[in-house]
Scaffold this motif. Sequence first.
Motif, PDB file in Angstrom:
ATOM      1  N   GLU A  19      12.834  -0.832  -7.171  1.00  0.00           N
ATOM      2  CA  GLU A  19      12.073  -1.458  -6.267  1.00  0.00           C
ATOM      3  C   GLU A  19      11.345  -2.954  -6.414  1.00  0.00           C
ATOM      4  N   ARG A  22      14.211  -5.276  -5.979  1.00  0.00           N
ATOM      5  CA  ARG A  22      14.450  -5.709  -4.704  1.00  0.00           C
ATOM      6  C   ARG A  22      13.492  -6.797  -4.040  1.00  0.00           C
ATOM      7  N   ARG A  23      12.264  -6.548  -4.460  1.00  0.00           N
ATOM      8  CA  ARG A  23      11.148  -7.184  -3.687  1.00  0.00           C
ATOM      9  C   ARG A  23      10.632  -8.421  -4.634  1.00  0.00           C
ATOM     10  N   PRO A 171       7.061   2.564  -3.594  1.00  0.00           N
ATOM     11  CA  PRO A 171       6.827   1.094  -3.354  1.00  0.00           C
ATOM     12  C   PRO A 171       5.195   0.887  -3.761  1.00  0.00           C
ATOM     13  N   ASP A 175       3.852  -2.116  -6.120  1.00  0.00           N
ATOM     14  CA  ASP A 175       2.976  -2.907  -5.810  1.00  0.00           C
ATOM     15  C   ASP A 175       1.780  -3.002  -6.708  1.00  0.00           C
ATOM     16  N   LEU A 185       5.271  -9.709  -4.783  1.00  0.00           N
ATOM     17  CA  LEU A 185       6.254  -9.133  -4.179  1.00  0.00           C
ATOM     18  C   LEU A 185       6.509  -9.498  -2.720  1.00  0.00           C
ATOM     19  N   VAL A 186       7.694  -9.432  -2.348  1.00  0.00           N
ATOM     20  CA  VAL A 186       8.015  -9.715  -0.783  1.00  0.00           C
ATOM     21  C   VAL A 186       7.299  -8.250   0.147  1.00  0.00           C
ATOM     22  N   PRO A 187       6.985  -8.136   1.215  1.00  0.00           N
ATOM     23  CA  PRO A 187       6.440  -7.075   1.626  1.00  0.00           C
ATOM     24  C   PRO A 187       7.585  -6.234   1.992  1.00  0.00           C
ATOM     25  N   ASP A 188       7.088  -4.596   1.814  1.00  0.00           N
ATOM     26  CA  ASP A 188       8.189  -3.687   1.808  1.00  0.00           C
ATOM     27  C   ASP A 188       8.402  -3.467   3.509  1.00  0.00           C
ATOM     28  N   THR A 189       9.618  -3.840   3.788  1.00  0.00           N
ATOM     29  CA  THR A 189       9.991  -3.408   5.275  1.00  0.00           C
ATOM     30  C   THR A 189      10.640  -2.252   5.672  1.00  0.00           C
ATOM     31  N   ASP A 190      10.873  -1.291   4.542  1.00  0.00           N
ATOM     32  CA  ASP A 190      11.740  -0.137   4.723  1.00  0.00           C
ATOM     33  C   ASP A 190      10.899   0.852   5.785  1.00  0.00           C
TER      34      ASP A 190
END
Length: 210
Positions: A19, A22-23, A171, A175, A185-190
């Motif tokens: 995770e 990914r971010r 996530p 964080d 981290l880039v925002p979690d958009t899932d």
Amino acid sequence: MLLWINGPFGGGKTQTAYEIRRRLPGSVVCDPEHVGFGLHRMTPPGLRGDFQDLPAWRQGVVEVLDLALTRHPGPVLAPMTVIDPGYFRETVGRLRERGHDVRHFALLAERGTVLDRLRGRGLGHAVRRVAGKDAPLRRESFAVSRLDLCLERLQGEEFAEHLWTDRLTVPQVADRIAASAGLALVPDTDNALRGALRRTWTSVRHIRLD
């Protein structure tokens, strides 16, 4: 920077590491288990035990992570359970002695929470109940047999920073780790479905067949 993500078997280390990868652009996962799997494969089956007991595993992990930290430009993520204080000093401690910025996190949870996660990791069949006692199926028997010891050892001061994850999603754990390490981290958009499918795929990719 190295983020070493520790915790009991089935505690969410690998899911959290992927995770974060990914971010976190530029990050890479270097899984110390693969060194152990290689050592097992070259050892006759009757002589195989816990690969962490082999000095070659501890040395190999240090050498590979040292190489990655020296030459890879981004953060390195290492999801690995280590509960022996001596082995911890020989891996995490030696990397720190070599001058690397190592951030260690122990993911903790109540026993029942970890067993539920093991069921999920085994696609619903990791642990069954027999006569009121936990009876692990073979693929997860090692994880369950070591669970109590892992949870006890990892609460020790030498294994800080501790992060209790019972009420956190993957996530959210990512964080918390990133914030503690000063990483953005880039925002979690899932959405819920996409996140569940992603975590299932991560679990499937890391099933051992040998």
